[in-house]
Write an enzyme that holds these catalytic residues in place. Structure first.
Site, PDB file in Angstrom:
ATOM      1  N   GLU A 106       0.801  -1.232   0.000  1.00  0.00           N
ATOM      2  CA  GLU A 106       0.000   0.000   0.000  1.00  0.00           C
ATOM      3  C   GLU A 106       0.835   1.283   0.000  1.00  0.00           C
ATOM      4  O   GLU A 106       0.633   2.175   0.835  1.00  0.00           O
ATOM      5  CB  GLU A 106      -0.959  -0.024   1.199  1.00  0.00           C
ATOM      6  CG  GLU A 106      -1.867  -1.257   1.212  1.00  0.00           C
ATOM      7  CD  GLU A 106      -2.735  -1.389   2.444  1.00  0.00           C
ATOM      8  OE1 GLU A 106      -3.422  -2.434   2.575  1.00  0.00           O
ATOM      9  OE2 GLU A 106      -2.727  -0.474   3.290  1.00  0.00           O
ATOM     10  N   GLU A 158      -6.155 -11.042  -0.586  1.00  0.00           N
ATOM     11  CA  GLU A 158      -6.927 -10.733   0.630  1.00  0.00           C
ATOM     12  C   GLU A 158      -8.429 -10.691   0.333  1.00  0.00           C
ATOM     13  O   GLU A 158      -9.160  -9.862   0.860  1.00  0.00           O
ATOM     14  CB  GLU A 158      -6.450  -9.387   1.217  1.00  0.00           C
ATOM     15  CG  GLU A 158      -4.954  -9.315   1.476  1.00  0.00           C
ATOM     16  CD  GLU A 158      -4.510  -8.043   2.176  1.00  0.00           C
ATOM     17  OE1 GLU A 158      -3.285  -7.788   2.179  1.00  0.00           O
ATOM     18  OE2 GLU A 158      -5.374  -7.332   2.743  1.00  0.00           O
TER      19      GLU A 158
HETATM   20  O1  G3I Z   1      -2.665  -7.561  19.236  1.00  0.00           O
HETATM   21  C1  G3I Z   1      -3.306  -6.433  19.788  1.00  0.00           C
HETATM   22  C2  G3I Z   1      -3.841  -6.828  21.169  1.00  0.00           C
HETATM   23  O2  G3I Z   1      -2.712  -7.092  22.006  1.00  0.00           O
HETATM   24  C3  G3I Z   1      -4.631  -5.676  21.709  1.00  0.00           C
HETATM   25  O3  G3I Z   1      -5.188  -6.073  22.946  1.00  0.00           O
HETATM   26  C4  G3I Z   1      -5.769  -5.365  20.710  1.00  0.00           C
HETATM   27  C5  G3I Z   1      -6.630  -4.229  21.188  1.00  0.00           C
HETATM   28  O4  G3I Z   1      -6.127  -3.017  20.750  1.00  0.00           O
HETATM   29  O5  G3I Z   1      -5.195  -4.973  19.436  1.00  0.00           O
HETATM   30  C6  G3I Z   1      -4.485  -6.060  18.890  1.00  0.00           C
HETATM   31  O6  G3I Z   1      -3.936  -5.608  17.701  1.00  0.00           O
HETATM   32  C7  G3I Z   1      -4.903  -5.526  16.630  1.00  0.00           C
HETATM   33  C8  G3I Z   1      -4.417  -6.468  15.496  1.00  0.00           C
HETATM   34  O7  G3I Z   1      -5.270  -6.313  14.349  1.00  0.00           O
HETATM   35  C9  G3I Z   1      -4.462  -7.915  15.924  1.00  0.00           C
HETATM   36  O8  G3I Z   1      -5.747  -8.321  16.165  1.00  0.00           O
HETATM   37  C10 G3I Z   1      -4.880  -4.101  16.123  1.00  0.00           C
HETATM   38  O9  G3I Z   1      -5.456  -3.263  17.133  1.00  0.00           O
HETATM   39  C11 G3I Z   1      -5.729  -3.997  14.851  1.00  0.00           C
HETATM   40  O10 G3I Z   1      -5.586  -2.698  14.275  1.00  0.00           O
HETATM   41  C12 G3I Z   1      -5.200  -5.008  13.812  1.00  0.00           C
HETATM   42  O11 G3I Z   1      -6.059  -4.931  12.696  1.00  0.00           O
HETATM   43  C13 G3I Z   1      -5.480  -5.525  11.530  1.00  0.00           C
HETATM   44  C14 G3I Z   1      -5.284  -4.440  10.467  1.00  0.00           C
HETATM   45  O12 G3I Z   1      -4.780  -5.054   9.258  1.00  0.00           O
HETATM   46  C15 G3I Z   1      -4.311  -3.377  10.905  1.00  0.00           C
HETATM   47  O13 G3I Z   1      -4.277  -2.396  10.001  1.00  0.00           O
HETATM   48  C16 G3I Z   1      -6.473  -6.555  10.999  1.00  0.00           C
HETATM   49  O14 G3I Z   1      -6.589  -7.634  11.941  1.00  0.00           O
HETATM   50  C17 G3I Z   1      -6.002  -7.104   9.668  1.00  0.00           C
HETATM   51  O15 G3I Z   1      -7.004  -7.922   9.089  1.00  0.00           O
HETATM   52  C18 G3I Z   1      -5.697  -5.953   8.707  1.00  0.00           C
HETATM   53  O16 G3I Z   1      -5.166  -6.494   7.508  1.00  0.00           O
HETATM   54  C19 G3I Z   1      -4.897  -5.576   6.452  1.00  0.00           C
HETATM   55  C20 G3I Z   1      -3.734  -6.115   5.657  1.00  0.00           C
HETATM   56  O17 G3I Z   1      -2.632  -6.307   6.473  1.00  0.00           O
HETATM   57  C21 G3I Z   1      -3.409  -5.189   4.509  1.00  0.00           C
HETATM   58  N1  G3I Z   1      -4.577  -4.915   3.687  1.00  0.00           N
HETATM   59  C22 G3I Z   1      -5.783  -4.508   4.374  1.00  0.00           C
HETATM   60  C23 G3I Z   1      -6.103  -5.468   5.505  1.00  0.00           C
HETATM   61  C24 G3I Z   1      -7.360  -5.024   6.214  1.00  0.00           C
HETATM   62  O18 G3I Z   1      -7.140  -3.773   6.844  1.00  0.00           O
END
Ligand code: G3I
Length: 362
Positions: free
Chosen positions: A167, A282
């Site tokens: 991205e 994805e």
């Molecule tokens: O691991 C922490 C945990 O310790 C904490 O308690 C919790 C609460 O804040 O957050 C957890 O981290 C989260 C992480 O996912 C793991 O679950 C993050 O807040 C959250 O922002 C993160 O979201 C991920 C996101 O990327 C981040 O931008 C999504 O799961 C994931 O599906 C998403 O994937 C992206 C691809 O990498 C790139 N393309 C788009 C796609 C969707 O956004």
């Protein structure tokens, strides 16, 4: 004499089959109508079928059973990203946390699956020690180079392909302002120079790994995909180690439009002509509700996107972003939407599962 002509005829026939256009790839894409799983149906098509996964769900029996039997590949949804895998500064005795990524790699190996890496250079999930470290461009370059070397070296021969950069472009085709590009950046120069640098570091570290650029909303012919195409064409012309392009394909039912699907096919075709491998990385189809009509429409679109991949010989991967509605990023990001994947939140197959299976198997 008669034997001579028969042998010659046989040889000619073999050559014709062997060297027919398109058969240079590992055998023609044959159908496998009796395939019991997505994996079997995809293998007959020489397509890898993958799913994004999280190690914390591996303890759920249904989750592991489906992941390990229906898919030939997994990719860490989060645990190989910079923040989760490198949460502490390099001055710390333990800068890296490989626990989650190692667990996913071990699961894949014990289920004869391959692993795709995601992602080494991204503007999201950058840890605070980097974001708030006040580092100069040369310091950031050292940090990023060290990160790429350490992570790729650990998973060399275990991870066959990487989204090296994710991205990096805005929807209008300009460069996204990021810590790695210009805030303050790694000092590689303007435009796509920092992507080139990251790809060269990645190739140096693991010459055997396939290196990808990955993005969203670049499925169709548009300003963003044009910018990615211009970069890929330039990189291929100058021998920059780029092996493929990842199309994220996070879509909704709006994408079931003949013009959009044709545009996606033409877009893949132009990248294929550059000799690049193409991955749908994805895929999910988000819905506003889980009514039978919505699930049927969803299935139709999943089938069409799968067929686009089957018909494009350079398309080697069809991966969904998760596989069960029980664990999907959609509801958290697209409020009021969800139901985006192939299994529902009780691990029951949805019509979309049959559509993907049939598109692979027919
Ligand atoms: O691991 C922490 C945990 O310790 C904490 O308690 C919790 C609460 O804040 O957050 C957890 O981290 C989260 C992480 O996912 C793991 O679950 C993050 O807040 C959250 O922002 C993160 O979201 C991920 C996101 O990327 C981040 O931008 C999504 O799961 C994931 O599906 C998403 O994937 C992206 C691809 O990498 C790139 N393309 C788009 C796609 C969707 O956004």
């Amino acid at each position: 004499m008669r034997h001579f002509w028969r042998r010659t005829a046989t040889a000619a026939l073999l050559c014709a089959i062997l060297f027919l256009p398109g058969s240079a790839s590992p055998g023609p894409r044959t159908a496998q109508p009796f395939a019991a799983t997505l994996r079997q149906a995809a293998e007959a098509r020489h397509i890898t079928i993958g799913a994004a996964a999280a190690s914390r769900y591996l303890t759920e029996a249904e989750y592991s059973a489906i992941l390990g039997s229906e898919f030939s590949q997994l990719q860490a949804e989060n645990e190989m990203k910079f923040g989760p895998i490198h949460p502490r500064p390099d001055t710390d005795p333990n800068p890296y946390d490989f626990k989650g990524a190692d667990a996913l790699v071990a699961f894949a190996q014990s289920h004869n699956m391959v692993v795709r890496g995601h992602t080494l250079v991204w503007h999201n999930q950058v840890p605070d020690w980097v974001k708030k470290g006040g580092y100069s461009a040369p310091q950031l370059a050292d940090i990023l180079h060290g990160h790429i070397k350490t992570v790729m070296a650990r998973y060399a021969s275990k991870v066959y392909a990487w989204d090296v950069v994710n991205e990096a472009f805005n929807d209008d085709g300009t460069m996204r302002d990021t810590i790695w590009y210009d805030q303050p950046g790694i000092g590689a120069g303007t435009g796509t120079k920092y992507l080139e640098q990251a790809l060269r570091w990645a190739h140096e570290t693991d010459p055997g790994a396939k290196l990808f650029y990955n993005d969203y909303d670049a499925e169709e012919l548009n300003k963003k995909s044009d910018a990615i195409y211009a970069m890929a064409k330039d990189f291929k012309a100058r021998g920059v180690p780029l092996d493929g392009i990842g199309f994220q394909a996070h879509v909704g039912l709006y994408f079931d439009d003949p013009a959009k699907l044709a545009s996606f096919a033409r877009n893949m075709k132009r990248f294929a002509k550059l000799g690049l491998e193409l991955h749908i990385t994805e895929l999910d189809v988000r819905l506003n509700d889980s009514s039978p009509a919505s699930l049927t429409a969803q299935a139709k679109l999943y089938g069409k996107i799968t067929t686009l991949c089957v018909l494009q010989p350079a398309c080697k991967l069809l991966q969904t972003w998760g596989f069960t509605d029980r664990h999907s990023w959609i509801p958290g990001f697209f409020k009021g939407q969800g139901w985006a994947l192939l299994w529902d939140d009780k691990y029951q197959k949805k019509p979309a599962y049959a559509a993907v299976h049939d598109a692979l198997a027919k």
